[in-house]
Motif scaffolding. Sequence first.
Motif, PDB file in Angstrom:
ATOM      1  N   LYS A  15      53.504  58.602  71.671  1.00  0.00           N
ATOM      2  CA  LYS A  15      52.208  58.126  71.421  1.00  0.00           C
ATOM      3  C   LYS A  15      51.055  58.791  72.105  1.00  0.00           C
ATOM      4  CE  LYS A  15      52.443  53.733  72.073  1.00  0.00           C
ATOM      5  NZ  LYS A  15      52.623  52.285  72.189  1.00  0.00           N
ATOM      6  N   SER A  16      51.541  59.559  73.296  1.00  0.00           N
ATOM      7  CA  SER A  16      50.557  60.378  74.142  1.00  0.00           C
ATOM      8  C   SER A  16      49.958  61.585  73.374  1.00  0.00           C
ATOM      9  CB  SER A  16      50.981  60.827  75.348  1.00  0.00           C
ATOM     10  OG  SER A  16      50.298  61.803  75.875  1.00  0.00           O
ATOM     11  N   ARG A  17      48.602  61.576  72.841  1.00  0.00           N
ATOM     12  CA  ARG A  17      48.107  62.664  72.120  1.00  0.00           C
ATOM     13  C   ARG A  17      48.447  63.958  72.934  1.00  0.00           C
ATOM     14  NH1 ARG A  17      44.346  63.221  68.042  1.00  0.00           N
ATOM     15  NH2 ARG A  17      43.845  61.008  68.229  1.00  0.00           N
ATOM     16  N   LYS A  18      48.194  64.123  74.202  1.00  0.00           N
ATOM     17  CA  LYS A  18      48.492  65.295  74.890  1.00  0.00           C
ATOM     18  C   LYS A  18      49.760  65.676  74.904  1.00  0.00           C
ATOM     19  CE  LYS A  18      45.768  65.809  79.309  1.00  0.00           C
ATOM     20  NZ  LYS A  18      45.928  65.541  80.578  1.00  0.00           N
ATOM     21  N   MET A  19      50.998  64.900  75.058  1.00  0.00           N
ATOM     22  CA  MET A  19      52.357  65.070  74.720  1.00  0.00           C
ATOM     23  C   MET A  19      52.395  65.642  73.444  1.00  0.00           C
ATOM     24  SD  MET A  19      55.242  65.256  76.185  1.00  0.00           S
ATOM     25  CE  MET A  19      55.399  64.208  77.745  1.00  0.00           C
ATOM     26  N   ILE A  20      51.762  65.099  72.490  1.00  0.00           N
ATOM     27  CA  ILE A  20      52.191  65.259  70.974  1.00  0.00           C
ATOM     28  C   ILE A  20      51.657  66.966  70.691  1.00  0.00           C
ATOM     29  CG2 ILE A  20      51.499  64.963  68.523  1.00  0.00           C
ATOM     30  CD1 ILE A  20      51.535  62.079  69.373  1.00  0.00           C
ATOM     31  N   GLU A  21      50.432  67.007  71.357  1.00  0.00           N
ATOM     32  CA  GLU A  21      49.682  68.566  71.210  1.00  0.00           C
ATOM     33  C   GLU A  21      50.455  69.515  71.837  1.00  0.00           C
ATOM     34  OE1 GLU A  21      45.948  68.071  72.430  1.00  0.00           O
ATOM     35  OE2 GLU A  21      45.320  67.006  70.634  1.00  0.00           O
ATOM     36  N   THR A  22      51.067  69.248  72.797  1.00  0.00           N
ATOM     37  CA  THR A  22      52.036  70.219  73.875  1.00  0.00           C
ATOM     38  C   THR A  22      53.209  70.335  72.901  1.00  0.00           C
ATOM     39  OG1 THR A  22      51.192  69.403  75.766  1.00  0.00           O
ATOM     40  CG2 THR A  22      53.243  70.597  75.844  1.00  0.00           C
ATOM     41  N   LEU A  23      53.711  69.471  72.475  1.00  0.00           N
ATOM     42  CA  LEU A  23      55.002  69.272  71.536  1.00  0.00           C
ATOM     43  C   LEU A  23      54.795  70.373  70.465  1.00  0.00           C
ATOM     44  CD1 LEU A  23      57.932  68.330  71.134  1.00  0.00           C
ATOM     45  CD2 LEU A  23      56.963  66.332  69.997  1.00  0.00           C
ATOM     46  N   PHE A  24      53.818  70.277  69.808  1.00  0.00           N
ATOM     47  CA  PHE A  24      53.473  70.953  68.426  1.00  0.00           C
ATOM     48  C   PHE A  24      53.108  72.496  69.124  1.00  0.00           C
ATOM     49  CE2 PHE A  24      53.333  67.074  66.216  1.00  0.00           C
ATOM     50  CZ  PHE A  24      53.765  67.311  64.965  1.00  0.00           C
ATOM     51  N   ARG A  25      52.691  72.731  70.027  1.00  0.00           N
ATOM     52  CA  ARG A  25      52.385  74.080  70.515  1.00  0.00           C
ATOM     53  C   ARG A  25      53.635  74.583  71.195  1.00  0.00           C
ATOM     54  NH1 ARG A  25      48.454  72.829  73.917  1.00  0.00           N
ATOM     55  NH2 ARG A  25      49.692  72.782  75.787  1.00  0.00           N
ATOM     56  N   ASP A  26      54.253  74.222  71.922  1.00  0.00           N
ATOM     57  CA  ASP A  26      55.381  74.729  72.833  1.00  0.00           C
ATOM     58  C   ASP A  26      56.771  74.386  72.465  1.00  0.00           C
ATOM     59  OD1 ASP A  26      53.048  75.653  74.155  1.00  0.00           O
ATOM     60  OD2 ASP A  26      53.433  74.088  75.847  1.00  0.00           O
ATOM     61  N   GLY A  27      56.751  73.206  71.576  1.00  0.00           N
ATOM     62  CA  GLY A  27      58.286  72.933  71.329  1.00  0.00           C
ATOM     63  C   GLY A  27      59.087  73.757  70.452  1.00  0.00           C
ATOM     64  N   LYS A  28      60.230  73.540  70.199  1.00  0.00           N
ATOM     65  CA  LYS A  28      61.257  74.316  69.270  1.00  0.00           C
ATOM     66  C   LYS A  28      61.608  73.307  68.113  1.00  0.00           C
ATOM     67  CE  LYS A  28      63.694  76.232  73.150  1.00  0.00           C
ATOM     68  NZ  LYS A  28      64.928  76.570  73.790  1.00  0.00           N
ATOM     69  N   ALA A  29      61.653  73.897  67.083  1.00  0.00           N
ATOM     70  CA  ALA A  29      62.135  73.132  65.931  1.00  0.00           C
ATOM     71  C   ALA A  29      63.020  73.756  64.969  1.00  0.00           C
ATOM     72  CB  ALA A  29      60.753  73.429  64.876  1.00  0.00           C
ATOM     73  N   PHE A  30      63.492  72.675  64.179  1.00  0.00           N
ATOM     74  CA  PHE A  30      64.652  72.778  63.059  1.00  0.00           C
ATOM     75  C   PHE A  30      64.566  71.954  61.996  1.00  0.00           C
ATOM     76  CE2 PHE A  30      66.343  69.825  66.037  1.00  0.00           C
ATOM     77  CZ  PHE A  30      67.323  69.173  65.286  1.00  0.00           C
TER      78      PHE A  30
END
Length: 133
Positions: A15-30
């Motif tokens: 739920k953390s907006r900061k964590m979600i933004e970081t996830l979308f910016r730096d995360g890997k996806a499949f």
Amino acid sequence: MAIKTYSFNKEEKLKSRKMIETLFRDGKAFSVFPYRVIYMHASLHTDKYPVQAGFSVSSRKFPHAVDRNRIKRLGREAYRIQKQSLYDALRESGAQLAVFFIYTDKKIADFDILSRKFSVILEKLTREAVRKD
């Protein structure tokens, strides 16, 4: 310490907006149709749960909130029932993940289909988490 948990508690929700933004910016996806999965290793604020998960459905593809909520509910249920193998692998390796599931289909899938897809998704996440650490 293999505690089986079939719940999806508040601490497990991303739920953390900061964590979600970081996830979308730096995360890997499949992608495993009908989901796009974005994940990253993260240090979460809880020691009890090694994963925080979020679910999303496009309001453009599903203009009615009733449909979006149903899809998210089905996805959370499929995840909740099958997450134990991922939790065990992460506890063993001492890693923590932040994961976001984005529903990409244009129609509502049956629970059976979503359940099969989530087993594939969670297997892939487990491999990635163990391979990384």
